[in-house]
Design an enzyme around this catalytic site. Structure first.
Site, PDB file in Angstrom:
ATOM      1  N   ASP A  11      48.117  45.611  41.003  1.00  0.00           N
ATOM      2  CA  ASP A  11      46.606  45.600  41.084  1.00  0.00           C
ATOM      3  C   ASP A  11      46.134  46.846  41.768  1.00  0.00           C
ATOM      4  OD1 ASP A  11      47.363  43.076  40.010  1.00  0.00           O
ATOM      5  OD2 ASP A  11      46.292  41.612  41.583  1.00  0.00           O
ATOM      6  N   ASP A  53      44.982  42.441  37.923  1.00  0.00           N
ATOM      7  CA  ASP A  53      44.212  41.050  37.865  1.00  0.00           C
ATOM      8  C   ASP A  53      43.016  41.359  36.606  1.00  0.00           C
ATOM      9  OD1 ASP A  53      43.917  38.943  39.641  1.00  0.00           O
ATOM     10  OD2 ASP A  53      42.211  39.640  40.691  1.00  0.00           O
ATOM     11  N   HIS A  55      40.484  39.340  34.798  1.00  0.00           N
ATOM     12  CA  HIS A  55      39.551  38.087  34.856  1.00  0.00           C
ATOM     13  C   HIS A  55      38.689  38.014  33.657  1.00  0.00           C
ATOM     14  CE1 HIS A  55      41.353  36.941  38.633  1.00  0.00           C
ATOM     15  NE2 HIS A  55      40.822  37.701  39.436  1.00  0.00           N
ATOM     16  N   SER A  61      37.495  32.043  40.367  1.00  0.00           N
ATOM     17  CA  SER A  61      37.890  32.550  41.743  1.00  0.00           C
ATOM     18  C   SER A  61      36.481  33.192  42.187  1.00  0.00           C
ATOM     19  CB  SER A  61      39.026  33.377  41.834  1.00  0.00           C
ATOM     20  OG  SER A  61      38.659  34.893  41.355  1.00  0.00           O
ATOM     21  N   HIS A  72      35.343  40.351  40.511  1.00  0.00           N
ATOM     22  CA  HIS A  72      36.102  41.624  40.494  1.00  0.00           C
ATOM     23  C   HIS A  72      37.069  41.483  39.393  1.00  0.00           C
ATOM     24  CE1 HIS A  72      38.568  38.334  42.218  1.00  0.00           C
ATOM     25  NE2 HIS A  72      39.408  38.931  41.825  1.00  0.00           N
ATOM     26  N   LYS A  97      46.993  39.451  34.458  1.00  0.00           N
ATOM     27  CA  LYS A  97      47.300  38.216  34.977  1.00  0.00           C
ATOM     28  C   LYS A  97      45.761  37.450  35.430  1.00  0.00           C
ATOM     29  CE  LYS A  97      48.082  39.830  39.651  1.00  0.00           C
ATOM     30  NZ  LYS A  97      46.786  39.567  40.166  1.00  0.00           N
ATOM     31  N   GLU A 104      43.470  30.357  38.686  1.00  0.00           N
ATOM     32  CA  GLU A 104      43.700  31.434  39.496  1.00  0.00           C
ATOM     33  C   GLU A 104      45.178  31.575  39.422  1.00  0.00           C
ATOM     34  OE1 GLU A 104      43.163  34.004  40.484  1.00  0.00           O
ATOM     35  OE2 GLU A 104      42.155  33.983  42.614  1.00  0.00           O
ATOM     36  N   ALA A 132      47.060  43.129  46.765  1.00  0.00           N
ATOM     37  CA  ALA A 132      46.934  43.071  48.381  1.00  0.00           C
ATOM     38  C   ALA A 132      48.023  42.336  49.117  1.00  0.00           C
ATOM     39  CB  ALA A 132      45.403  42.457  48.766  1.00  0.00           C
ATOM     40  N   CYS A 136      48.138  39.017  46.256  1.00  0.00           N
ATOM     41  CA  CYS A 136      48.782  39.300  45.264  1.00  0.00           C
ATOM     42  C   CYS A 136      50.419  39.855  45.228  1.00  0.00           C
ATOM     43  CB  CYS A 136      48.209  39.844  43.924  1.00  0.00           C
ATOM     44  SG  CYS A 136      46.823  38.925  43.476  1.00  0.00           S
TER      45      CYS A 136
HETATM   46  C1  VGL Z   1      43.812  39.407  44.844  1.00  0.00           C
HETATM   47  C2  VGL Z   1      42.049  38.389  45.599  1.00  0.00           C
HETATM   48  C3  VGL Z   1      41.657  38.128  44.438  1.00  0.00           C
HETATM   49  C4  VGL Z   1      44.925  40.612  44.764  1.00  0.00           C
HETATM   50  C5  VGL Z   1      43.253  39.224  43.379  1.00  0.00           C
HETATM   51  O1  VGL Z   1      45.113  41.350  43.944  1.00  0.00           O
HETATM   52  O2  VGL Z   1      45.605  40.519  45.825  1.00  0.00           O
HETATM   53  N1  VGL Z   1      43.168  39.220  45.853  1.00  0.00           N
HETATM   54  N2  VGL Z   1      42.313  38.514  43.173  1.00  0.00           N
HETATM   55 ZN    ZN Z   2      41.398  37.972  41.595  1.00  0.00          ZN
END
Ligand code: VGL
Ligand code: ZN
Length: 202
Positions: A11, A53, A55, A61, A72, A97, A104, A132, A136
């Site tokens: 990500d 990510d 979405h 989420s 995001h 993903k 989620e 992060a 993830c």
């Molecule tokens: C993530 C919060 C929401 C990540 C993804 O990539 O860590 N964190 N969606």
């Molecule tokens: Zn996300």
């Protein structure tokens, strides 16, 4: 050459970097280190996987839909693109993903074909990097271990959100307890040189 080791970059998208909608503090600072790893894997014809990510605009989420996060990484927007400094190699495998509105998915293995893609490449060990640490990356590492992959985690190639201040430190402990090998990219690269040299001479 057997491709037993793969690099996974989790990500590294605009929205998770400074200037994005869900920025990880200094999230972009890890990119030069990850680029070095990408170079070394590519030079050795080893697989590089990038998760993203991805979405739909009405994802569960999002705060608007009762979730914990601002909007995001909406499919096909600037925020969902890989950070421009990331050296995405030709032939990189891209895994999208959390693509369904009602579900989620923090782990790159959740609802994707990542495990079977890795197995069909002969991969049994993964180096996990990216954003992060406390979401993830952590979930991807724990799933990889549960699926039987060995995991190497260079701590300088990941950064956390820290909704609570200790979240990243706790994530490192949890991943270590579960069996991940925590290291730093310079140590990994030193060992890797030996690995690459011995596999090419055999
Ligand atoms: C993530 C919060 C929401 C990540 C993804 O990539 O860590 N964190 N969606
Ligand atoms: Zn996300």
């Amino acid at each position: 050459m057997r491709k037993e080791i793969a690099l996974i970059v989790v990500d590294l998208q605009n929205d998770f970097c400074p200037g994005g909608s869900l920025p990880v503090k200094n999230g972009d600072k890890i990119i030069p280190k990850i680029n070095k790893l990408i170079d070394r894997f590519t030079e050795n014809s080893l697989p590089v996987i990038l998760t993203r990510d991805w979405h739909p605009s009405d994802h569960c989420s999002f705060i608007r839909n009762g979730g914990p996060w601002p909007e995001h990484c909406i499919q096909n927007t600037w925020g969902a693109r890989f950070h421009p400094d990331l050296k995405v190699p030709k032939g990189a495998i891209i895994i999208s993903k959390a693509t369904q509105a009602e579900k989620e998915a923090y782990s790159g293995f959740d609802g994707t074909d990542l495990a079977s893609r890795l197995r069909s490449l002969g991969v049994n060990k993964v180096v996990v990097t990216g954003l992060a640490t406390d979401y993830c990356v952590k979930n991807t590492v724990l799933d990889a271990l549960n699926l039987g992959f060995q995991v190497i985690l260079p701590k300088d190639c990941t950064k956390g959100v820290n909704v609570k201040p200790k979240d990243t430190a706790e994530a490192f402990m949890q991943m270590k307890k579960a069996g991940a090998k925590l290291t730093y990219s310079r140590f990994f690269l030193n060992e890797f040189t030996g690995h690459a040299a011995s596999s090419s001479s055999s």
